[in-house]
Design an enzyme around this catalytic site. Sequence first.
Site, mmCIF file in Angstrom:
data_model
loop_
_atom_site.group_PDB
_atom_site.id
_atom_site.type_symbol
_atom_site.label_atom_id
_atom_site.label_comp_id
_atom_site.label_asym_id
_atom_site.label_seq_id
_atom_site.Cartn_x
_atom_site.Cartn_y
_atom_site.Cartn_z
ATOM 1 N N ASN A 1 0.381 1.219 5.983
ATOM 2 C CA ASN A 1 1.057 0.359 5.015
ATOM 3 C C ASN A 1 1.752 -0.743 5.797
ATOM 4 O O ASN A 1 2.560 -0.464 6.678
ATOM 5 C CB ASN A 1 2.076 1.164 4.206
ATOM 6 C CG ASN A 1 2.948 0.275 3.327
ATOM 7 O OD1 ASN A 1 2.544 -0.822 2.942
ATOM 8 N ND2 ASN A 1 4.136 0.750 3.009
ATOM 9 N N GLY A 2 1.428 -1.980 5.481
ATOM 10 C CA GLY A 2 2.039 -3.101 6.178
ATOM 11 C C GLY A 2 1.016 -4.165 6.496
ATOM 12 O O GLY A 2 -0.089 -4.183 5.948
ATOM 13 N N GLY B 1 -0.474 0.504 -4.951
ATOM 14 C CA GLY B 1 -1.816 -0.009 -4.698
ATOM 15 C C GLY B 1 -2.786 0.559 -5.710
ATOM 16 O O GLY B 1 -2.949 1.775 -5.800
ATOM 17 N N CYS C 1 0.868 -1.173 0.000
ATOM 18 C CA CYS C 1 0.000 0.000 0.000
ATOM 19 C C CYS C 1 0.904 1.222 0.000
ATOM 20 O O CYS C 1 2.118 1.111 0.193
ATOM 21 C CB CYS C 1 -0.903 0.036 1.234
ATOM 22 S SG CYS C 1 -2.075 -1.334 1.354
ATOM 23 N N TYR D 1 12.017 -4.379 -6.480
ATOM 24 C CA TYR D 1 10.822 -4.226 -7.302
ATOM 25 C C TYR D 1 9.836 -3.159 -6.843
ATOM 26 O O TYR D 1 9.313 -2.402 -7.648
ATOM 27 C CB TYR D 1 10.101 -5.579 -7.372
ATOM 28 C CG TYR D 1 8.784 -5.579 -8.128
ATOM 29 C CD1 TYR D 1 8.744 -5.461 -9.507
ATOM 30 C CD2 TYR D 1 7.575 -5.696 -7.449
ATOM 31 C CE1 TYR D 1 7.540 -5.464 -10.205
ATOM 32 C CE2 TYR D 1 6.367 -5.708 -8.135
ATOM 33 C CZ TYR D 1 6.359 -5.591 -9.514
ATOM 34 O OH TYR D 1 5.174 -5.590 -10.190
#
Length: 514
Positions: free
Chosen positions: A134-135, A59, A33, A275
């Site tokens: 985020n996570g 996201g 995210c 990435y």
Amino acid sequence: MAKTDIQRQLGQAFGNLTHPFRDEDGDKLREECGVFGAINAETAAAATALGLHALQHRGQEAVGITSFDGKDFISRRGLGHVAENFSSAEAIAELPGNMAAGHVRYSTTGGAGLRNVQPLYAELASGGFAIAHNGNISNAQALRKDLVGKGSIFQSTSDTEVIIHLVATSRYPTVADRLIDALRLVEGAYALVVMTPTGMIACRDPLGIRPLVMGKMGDSILFASESVAFDVVGAEMIREVEPGEMIQVDFDGEVKSLHPFGNQSPRPCIFEHVYFSRPDSFFAGQSVYGARKAIGEQLALESACDADLVVPVPDSGVPAAIGYAQQSGLPFELGIIRSHYVGRTFIQPSDSARHAGVKRKHNANRELVAGKKIVLIDDSIVRGTTSMKIVEMMREAGAAEVHFRVASPPTAHSCFYGVDTPERSKLLAARMDLEPMREFIKADSLAFISIDGLYRAVGSSSGRNSACPQFCDACFTGDYPTPLTDNARKDDKSDELPFDPPAKDTNVADPKAA
């Protein structure tokens, strides 16, 4: 930045936008995210929308922004891309105030649907509380079961809501202390942007698994998942939020830094270098683009190949392929051309339709590759289906030989820290050794960068120190840096949650069925 400048950039960014970002077919690790926050900004919601646009690659399922006008919290959330929800002046005008936080999402826990779109908001005894996360919390189900047993009522299936309930039930006097109290119970990875009536709080997990950076734009303080978001809004990056750090910013501009979780050896996610992050970002003190080129150079040193051309699998294989070509002395050529206007192929209902989708998205540059020995460079192999189809495409275009080189070690383990990986049984490297993998993708040769080589490429001269790794590399090594409570208890029927989580999308090509 003046209001007209922000609005003009929004128009430029969103004016003709369709789908310029990565539309994968289920054979890539899906991004986690992205979060963005701004406080003391004249046009906080506009800056947040523009920042989220820069983070769209993290996201693409849903987006939300919550603002605070000094009295009320206002939220706007929607499914789809940022441009589909926040491209108009009218949409931004619905979010007044000089503080805002936003979130772009690909669901890793919970499911699709508006009730899980962040920022999540709740009215607590202390006032409004909005959180963008985020996570992934690896003990969220255990915590949730306990909270529900004590009377908590959940409105979503997102693990992030657990944090809200833990804050609500904490008995500490201030919101910051309640958040600290809540996070002491949490396992896993988080980068948080929180809004309260008194200001903004940003926090990163003690190992720093998920990224979070701090910036400045005039008198405003900004937080984002990646530094590139600051470039887009015209802000200056100050620094990374440190692992385990909590930063509080109030409406007078006072910034307070706390380290309430002790000192631990950081373990940021190494796949950000491989990435996830945009190549024009900085992560863990390094240029992501520079790191990816260095990975390609190291890959060439470890796995040289007698070939005519180095060809990247676009777009994520490009920087590593440049590094490989420069180190090996082989020409770099765009032997595969990618269309950026093809929708997701993993939603196609049949193998034949998915295969056609891959061919629509990638097309061989036939005149270039015919009769040549090709080295294909990609960032990773997950299920292996796309790799197989790319190799087949090169052969159909007349390539004499196709050698596959991968800019990461074999992905043999699932991630539990905010990356939506397939279950381990569907990861090609978990089911096969190197030679069967080569046979599966039908390449003439196959090689991955070593884990030590990857560490050297991103700045560790001695490679990976197994006693104290510098990164979270669990997807490669299985060395998880935190407990995995929910995963350990998932087979215990007595631990089932009092709700039925939505099933994940299973309409994805499977190597076993290929």
